[in-house]
Motif scaffolding. Sequence first.
Motif, PDB file in Angstrom:
ATOM      1  N   LEU A  58     -26.520   6.349  49.773  1.00 48.11           N
ATOM      2  CA  LEU A  58     -26.800   6.945  48.469  1.00 48.11           C
ATOM      3  C   LEU A  58     -27.244   5.902  47.445  1.00 48.11           C
ATOM      4  N   GLY A  59     -27.136   4.617  47.810  1.00 46.90           N
ATOM      5  CA  GLY A  59     -27.504   3.563  46.878  1.00 46.90           C
ATOM      6  C   GLY A  59     -26.414   3.219  45.892  1.00 46.90           C
ATOM      7  N   LEU A  60     -25.176   3.631  46.197  1.00 49.94           N
ATOM      8  CA  LEU A  60     -24.050   3.354  45.306  1.00 49.94           C
ATOM      9  C   LEU A  60     -23.357   2.068  45.721  1.00 49.94           C
ATOM     10  N   ALA A  61     -22.770   1.369  44.752  1.00 46.16           N
ATOM     11  CA  ALA A  61     -22.245   0.029  44.991  1.00 46.16           C
ATOM     12  C   ALA A  61     -20.812   0.013  45.498  1.00 46.16           C
ATOM     13  N   SER A  62     -20.061   1.096  45.249  1.00 40.84           N
ATOM     14  CA  SER A  62     -18.631   1.022  45.538  1.00 40.84           C
ATOM     15  C   SER A  62     -18.041   2.423  45.608  1.00 40.84           C
ATOM     16  N   PHE A  63     -16.786   2.491  46.075  1.00 38.22           N
ATOM     17  CA  PHE A  63     -16.063   3.752  46.058  1.00 38.22           C
ATOM     18  C   PHE A  63     -15.870   4.254  44.632  1.00 38.22           C
ATOM     19  N   ASP A  64     -15.655   3.327  43.716  1.00 36.91           N
ATOM     20  CA  ASP A  64     -15.489   3.720  42.320  1.00 36.91           C
ATOM     21  C   ASP A  64     -16.752   4.425  41.810  1.00 36.91           C
ATOM     22  N   ALA A  65     -17.924   3.863  42.143  1.00 32.78           N
ATOM     23  CA  ALA A  65     -19.180   4.493  41.717  1.00 32.78           C
ATOM     24  C   ALA A  65     -19.346   5.863  42.370  1.00 32.78           C
ATOM     25  N   TYR A  66     -18.957   5.966  43.636  1.00 34.18           N
ATOM     26  CA  TYR A  66     -19.078   7.245  44.349  1.00 34.18           C
ATOM     27  C   TYR A  66     -18.169   8.297  43.719  1.00 34.18           C
ATOM     28  N   CYS A  67     -16.942   7.922  43.404  1.00 36.66           N
ATOM     29  CA  CYS A  67     -16.013   8.897  42.829  1.00 36.66           C
ATOM     30  C   CYS A  67     -16.408   9.272  41.402  1.00 36.66           C
ATOM     31  N   THR A  68     -17.013   8.327  40.677  1.00 36.62           N
ATOM     32  CA  THR A  68     -17.565   8.678  39.363  1.00 36.62           C
ATOM     33  C   THR A  68     -18.661   9.722  39.521  1.00 36.62           C
ATOM     34  N   TYR A  69     -19.519   9.528  40.497  1.00 34.70           N
ATOM     35  CA  TYR A  69     -20.577  10.503  40.795  1.00 34.70           C
ATOM     36  C   TYR A  69     -19.980  11.853  41.176  1.00 34.70           C
ATOM     37  N   LEU A  70     -18.934  11.832  42.029  1.00 37.12           N
ATOM     38  CA  LEU A  70     -18.330  13.087  42.489  1.00 37.12           C
ATOM     39  C   LEU A  70     -17.696  13.873  41.356  1.00 37.12           C
ATOM     40  N   PHE A  71     -16.832  13.201  40.607  1.00 34.22           N
ATOM     41  CA  PHE A  71     -15.929  13.918  39.718  1.00 34.22           C
ATOM     42  C   PHE A  71     -16.346  13.924  38.247  1.00 34.22           C
ATOM     43  N   LYS A  72     -17.323  13.091  37.878  1.00 35.61           N
ATOM     44  CA  LYS A  72     -17.730  13.039  36.471  1.00 35.61           C
ATOM     45  C   LYS A  72     -19.192  13.387  36.261  1.00 35.61           C
ATOM     46  N   GLN A  73     -19.972  13.437  37.355  1.00 36.03           N
ATOM     47  CA  GLN A  73     -21.405  13.687  37.218  1.00 36.03           C
ATOM     48  C   GLN A  73     -21.852  14.865  38.089  1.00 36.03           C
ATOM     49  N   ASP A  74     -20.934  15.761  38.401  1.00 36.74           N
ATOM     50  CA  ASP A  74     -21.250  16.976  39.169  1.00 36.74           C
ATOM     51  C   ASP A  74     -21.800  16.687  40.562  1.00 36.74           C
ATOM     52  N   GLY A  75     -21.442  15.535  41.130  1.00 38.49           N
ATOM     53  CA  GLY A  75     -21.914  15.211  42.474  1.00 38.49           C
ATOM     54  C   GLY A  75     -21.318  16.090  43.555  1.00 38.49           C
ATOM     55  N   LEU A  76     -20.212  16.763  43.254  1.00 37.72           N
ATOM     56  CA  LEU A  76     -19.577  17.610  44.260  1.00 37.72           C
ATOM     57  C   LEU A  76     -20.483  18.738  44.729  1.00 37.72           C
ATOM     58  N   VAL A  77     -21.368  19.182  43.889  1.00 33.37           N
ATOM     59  CA  VAL A  77     -22.285  20.249  44.281  1.00 33.37           C
ATOM     60  C   VAL A  77     -23.087  19.839  45.507  1.00 33.37           C
ATOM     61  N   ALA A  78     -23.573  18.597  45.490  1.00 32.06           N
ATOM     62  CA  ALA A  78     -24.378  18.098  46.600  1.00 32.06           C
ATOM     63  C   ALA A  78     -23.531  17.544  47.733  1.00 32.06           C
ATOM     64  N   GLU A  79     -22.324  17.067  47.420  1.00 28.22           N
ATOM     65  CA  GLU A  79     -21.531  16.314  48.389  1.00 28.22           C
ATOM     66  C   GLU A  79     -20.456  17.121  49.107  1.00 28.22           C
ATOM     67  N   ARG A  80     -20.156  18.338  48.663  1.00 30.00           N
ATOM     68  CA  ARG A  80     -19.027  19.085  49.235  1.00 30.00           C
ATOM     69  C   ARG A  80     -19.137  19.225  50.746  1.00 30.00           C
ATOM     70  N   SER A  81     -20.284  19.653  51.241  1.00 27.34           N
ATOM     71  CA  SER A  81     -20.436  19.857  52.696  1.00 27.34           C
ATOM     72  C   SER A  81     -20.296  18.543  53.449  1.00 27.34           C
ATOM     73  N   PHE A  82     -20.863  17.459  52.894  1.00 28.86           N
ATOM     74  CA  PHE A  82     -20.735  16.171  53.569  1.00 28.86           C
ATOM     75  C   PHE A  82     -19.281  15.734  53.642  1.00 28.86           C
ATOM     76  N   LEU A  83     -18.537  15.865  52.552  1.00 33.78           N
ATOM     77  CA  LEU A  83     -17.142  15.446  52.548  1.00 33.78           C
ATOM     78  C   LEU A  83     -16.337  16.199  53.597  1.00 33.78           C
TER      79      LEU A  83
END
Length: 293
Positions: A58-83
């Motif tokens: 995804l081009g993200l630098a860390s787990f912190d960046a990924y979780c920011t994307y998931l929980f603060k930037q509506d990334g769950l819409v795209a990531e739910r099935s992958f998770l």
Amino acid sequence: MSPAAHASTIRIDDDQDHLTALDYKRIATLIGDEVGIKLPPAKRLMVEGRLRKHIRALGLASFDAYCTYLFKQDGLVAERSFLIDAVTTNKTDFFREPEHFQCLEQRMVPALLEQRRGERQPVLKIWSAASSTGAEAFTLAMVLADLAAQRGDFRYAILGTDISTAVLAQGQRAVYPAEMITPVPPAKQARYLMFARKAGTRSEVRIVPELRRLVRFARLNLMDKSYPFDTDVDVIFLRNVLIYFDKSDQEAVIARLIKHLRPGGYLVLGHSESMIGTAITMRQVAPAVFQKP
């Protein structure tokens, strides 16, 4: 905007990069609520291992960046099935716990056909309710194909369901690494498997078309309040999945599945789940095998 656009450009080494306790708890809670699978703290390193490559993609630098994307930037819409696909355990084998297939052949099918002896060529409906990549469903198909050829008095149809879209796709392709089919008896290998090896690739097998036509796959979340499938199923296999659920979810799933069995139908659990079966209001006829009145 892509997730990478929000990420830090500083890459953190894998051995220094971990999920925080709070972020892991949020992911674990999401998975528990969505699919019923419990992820205790001891599973954190497993979850991290399954997510690392994807996070880099995804081009993200860390787990912190990924979780920011998931929980603060509506990334769950795209990531739910992958998770869900990433954390779901998909251990499966052909002819796993072979006693159940012997019971199917020697006890369940004869009893089911005796109940329906007035019907001409009845169709037995078999459901692999946590089918993973399809090894269980195609094992069922091999056993039933042999038995139908011997008896000549029934037909069958098999449904495989799973929460993971990735494993369902493999089941639909019906292609497996050759080393997976070691447990398949040689006679069944000769009848039901096609072998191929392309130069420079590992050996693979594919299930023959005659069986593929009789097995269909569909996505199902066992945590759903109802299931959009037939209510006259003859045998349901739900093996080695309920151990990941808590007691209340186990009982709810079993109760929903029982509604889909015809009278006299069978529910088959994994041997490791035999104690779960003590709460089932059905007659136990073999280890981890229960019959609906």
